[in-house]
Design an enzyme around this catalytic site. Structure first.
Site, PDB file in Angstrom:
ATOM      1  N   GLU A   1       0.824  -1.217   0.000  1.00  0.00           N
ATOM      2  CA  GLU A   1       0.000   0.000   0.000  1.00  0.00           C
ATOM      3  C   GLU A   1       0.851   1.258   0.000  1.00  0.00           C
ATOM      4  OE1 GLU A   1      -3.947  -1.769   0.103  1.00  0.00           O
ATOM      5  OE2 GLU A   1      -3.137   0.201  -0.418  1.00  0.00           O
TER       6      GLU A   1
ATOM      7  N   ASP B   1      -4.958  -9.760  -8.277  1.00  0.00           N
ATOM      8  CA  ASP B   1      -5.239  -8.804  -9.365  1.00  0.00           C
ATOM      9  C   ASP B   1      -4.056  -8.047  -9.957  1.00  0.00           C
ATOM     10  OD1 ASP B   1      -4.938  -7.394  -7.006  1.00  0.00           O
ATOM     11  OD2 ASP B   1      -6.939  -6.520  -7.007  1.00  0.00           O
TER      12      ASP B   1
ATOM     13  N   GLU C   1     -12.697   0.504  -9.665  1.00  0.00           N
ATOM     14  CA  GLU C   1     -12.326  -0.460 -10.709  1.00  0.00           C
ATOM     15  C   GLU C   1     -13.291  -0.485 -11.897  1.00  0.00           C
ATOM     16  OE1 GLU C   1     -10.240  -1.218  -7.092  1.00  0.00           O
ATOM     17  OE2 GLU C   1     -12.411  -1.247  -7.423  1.00  0.00           O
TER      18      GLU C   1
END
Length: 644
Positions: A269, A402, A536
């Protein structure tokens, strides 16, 4: 029987007092101010040692000359072997005698200096002994502040200059159609509302509680306030022309962003939000402070790679460098989407600094993955950094997997399509995913499920919806002339994800949705019905718009923007909602930093012309931070065979 040790409230172990004559001595008085006096005596001892050390160890000029006996001339017996081995005796004149008086003056002057220094040290020690504990602590703090300031000045030194890539499309993008321009202006107003309220109520905190009107943070940022929203939002502000707000953020970063904190953060992150955000801000604005801060932070993340395999830990303490993995992750494993989503940022770090260490770290990860067997050609989501073995055989294009696949494709694009190794890994992975994970529902909706120990779970997450845009982005360059196939696959995924929005009450998509029996593109569990301002689906709309210019993608994006503004907007910013199927939803009271970094940026780009950040010159990291393509003429990695 042995007397047990006593445990005071502080938890320290105190041994029992020894018996005998000394046991009646008042211990509490004997220890009064012991620590302070002990420190001062150490200081005094140091001064005395220094003085005597100077006396004994300072270079003495006499040692480098002949030993002076007070004679002007010294005669040294000399014997020399002559011809035939006969001895010839005699004397040599060694040289003129030194001035004895001058030598003694020098010695006396040295003694006087040592004596004066000794007396001065004693006086300073006496002064220290007379000072209070508060005064001594104040002096120590002053010295610490001086050292910290000097270290900060040293760390803020400018980095060596490198050629900046040819940056195209930073300030363009005005749409010709006034209707589209009006929609773009609305997105800009939403960004202003989100930023202004963060500025008012959460400034310096990682995120904002828009209803509570205070700062918010999560464990991915540790226990420190690193201004995540500021860093994440900078490039969006710049692209939208909100330059006053951009300068506010830059000023805070310059004066307050400090990574030398005792805080455990998520490597993934912090990389995608902070390093990605700082690098993008640097490329867009040219301000050196962003590059310097990015490199400082990267240095703090490097200890996470100190594992037996070189696969980094999920978390690292920014101060100590100690790393560990999430407790819930498959027997201490690292996560594919985390250690596999470092390549873009680390390659740019090596480019900007000339230091290959960042590039080497991510290439080591790639080489290790290439050597490993993959069940059914799939990459499992878990890899143990100690053993180098896969954990649970769970493969997903959503959370946990992902962005690993995204970065394989984007490594190729960012290298100006020279990194063919990354492209091959991407193509191989997509073939396996299409074979095992992609299916059509009974209602004709194409979805991407999750592979768990040989079984396909017919569930798709909101996070997986990014894949529609990825398929479109990777269509050009596909093997076997399958560009049309992958563009169509991207369109089908975009349609499915739009259906997940359209089948809710709020016209906002749930966190996950099923394709079981008669249920299609709908969340079943209560804990999957929330929407937390995720980007997304809108990201895929934007990519599909760029590659097809089909107006439905702008229409779908506008529907989502209106729903966000209607149901997520509050007076203090924007909040996620807990149930998209409820006509009266409750708020989660969090304005996520990625809402400003991604959701609003992709909406703004959707209603801009294609000359704003054109995709043949810019590649977006997984947090929507644009990084320039490194064309061969610009790269400093010429020694790398991939770039060569």
């Amino acid at each position: 029987m042995t007397t047990p040790a006593l445990l005071p409230l502080s938890g320290r172990r105190i041994p029992p007092r020894s018996l005998g004559p000394s046991s009646s001595f008042p211990h509490h008085r004997a220890t009064l101010r012991l620590s302070e006096k002990f420190i001062l005596l150490l200081i005094l001892s140091a001064f005395i040692t220094l003085c005597f050390g100077a006396f004994f160890f300072l270079p003495d000029s006499s040692k480098h000359k002949r030993f002076d006996l007070g004679l002007e001339d010294v005669l040294i017996p000399h014997v020399e072997a002559g011809e035939g081995g006969k001895q010839a005796g005699g004397y040599l004149i060694h040289g003129q005698g030194r001035d004895q008086h001058r030598h003694r003056e020098e010695e006396e002057r040295l003694r006087n200096k040592i004596r004066a220094d000794h007396e001065k040290a004693l006086e300073e020690a006496k002064e220290k002994l007379q000072k209070s504990q508060v005064e001594i602590q104040a002096e120590i703090q002053t010295e610490k502040s001086k050292i910290a300031k000097s270290l900060k000045n040293k760390s803020n030194k400018p980095l060596p200059p490198v050629p900046v890539p040819n940056l195209i499309g930073i300030n363009d993008g005005d749409p010709v159609d006034p209707n589209i321009r009006e929609k773009r202006d609305k997105i800009k107003e939403m960004m202003k509302h989100a930023w202004d309220n963060y500025r008012r109520y959460g400034w310096g905190h990682n995120e904002l509680k828009p209803i509570g009107r205070k700062g918010h943070s999560t464990n991915i940022f540790g226990n420190s306030q690193l201004g995540a929203t500021i860093v994440d939002a900078l490039d969006t502000l710049y692209i939208m022309g909100l330059h006053d707000e951009f300068r506010e953020g830059q000023e805070w970063i310059d004066n307050h962003l400090d990574f030398s904190v005792n805080s455990e953060v998520s490597v993934f992150e912090v990389n995608i939000r902070f390093i990605g955000g700082l690098l993008a801000a640097y490329y867009l604005s040219g301000q050196e402070v962003f590059k310097i801060k990015a490199v400082q932070l990267a240095g703090k993340l490097l200890p996470a790679f100190n594992t037996p395999t070189g696969i980094p830990w999920a978390m690292v303490n920014l101060k100590s460098g100690v790393g560990r993995n999430w407790g819930w992750a498959s027997a201490g494993s690292s996560i594919l989407s985390e250690f596999g989503t470092l390549h873009m940022e680390f390659v740019h770090l090596s480019y900007l600094t000339g230091n290959p260490v960042y590039y080497e770290k991510v290439m080591h990860i790639r080489k290790l993955l290439q050597k490993m067997d993959r069940p059914n050609g799939l990459y499992p989501n878990y890899l143990n950094p100690r053993t180098g073995r896969w954990g649970q055989h769970h493969t997903s294009m959503g959370g946990l997997g992902d962005s690993f696949y995204e970065y394989l494709l984007k490594a190729w694009l960012m290298s100006d399509k020279m990194d063919v190794e990354a492209r091959k890994m991407y193509d191989d992975a997509m073939e396996a995913i299409e074979k095992h994970l992609i299916r059509k529902s009974n209602g004709g909706l194409t979805f991407i499920g999750e592979w768990k120990n040989g079984h396909l779970e017919r569930k798709m997450g909101h996070l997986t919806c990014f894949a529609g845009g990825m398929f479109a982005l990777g269509a050009d360059g596909s093997r076997d002339d399958k560009a049309g196939h992958y563009l169509q696959l991207g369109a089908e995924i975009a349609h499915t994800c739009h259906e997940s929005y359209d089948r809710t009450t709020l016209k906002l998509g749930p966190e996950a949705f099923k394709f079981d029996g008669g249920v299609e593109a709908v969340a079943v569990r209560q804990n999957e019905k929330y929407y937390i301002l995720r980007p997304e689906v809108i990201e895929t709309y934007w990519y599909m718009w760029r590659f097809t210019h089909d107006p439905k993608y702008r229409q779908w994006g506008w529907e989502a923007a209106q729903a966000i503004d209607k149901y997520c907007r509050v007076s203090g910013g924007f909040s996620g909602v807990k149930d998209v199927y409820s006509s009266a939803p409750t708020f989660d009271d969090v304005q996520q930093s990625f809402f400003l970094a991604e959701t609003l940026k992709y909406l703004y780009l959707l209603f801009s012309s294609d000359d704003l950040l054109p995709l043949d010159h810019w590649v977006f990291n997984t947090e929507a931070h644009p990084l320039p393509v490194l064309h061969l003429a610009n790269t400093t990695l010429s020694g790398n065979h991939v770039y060569r």
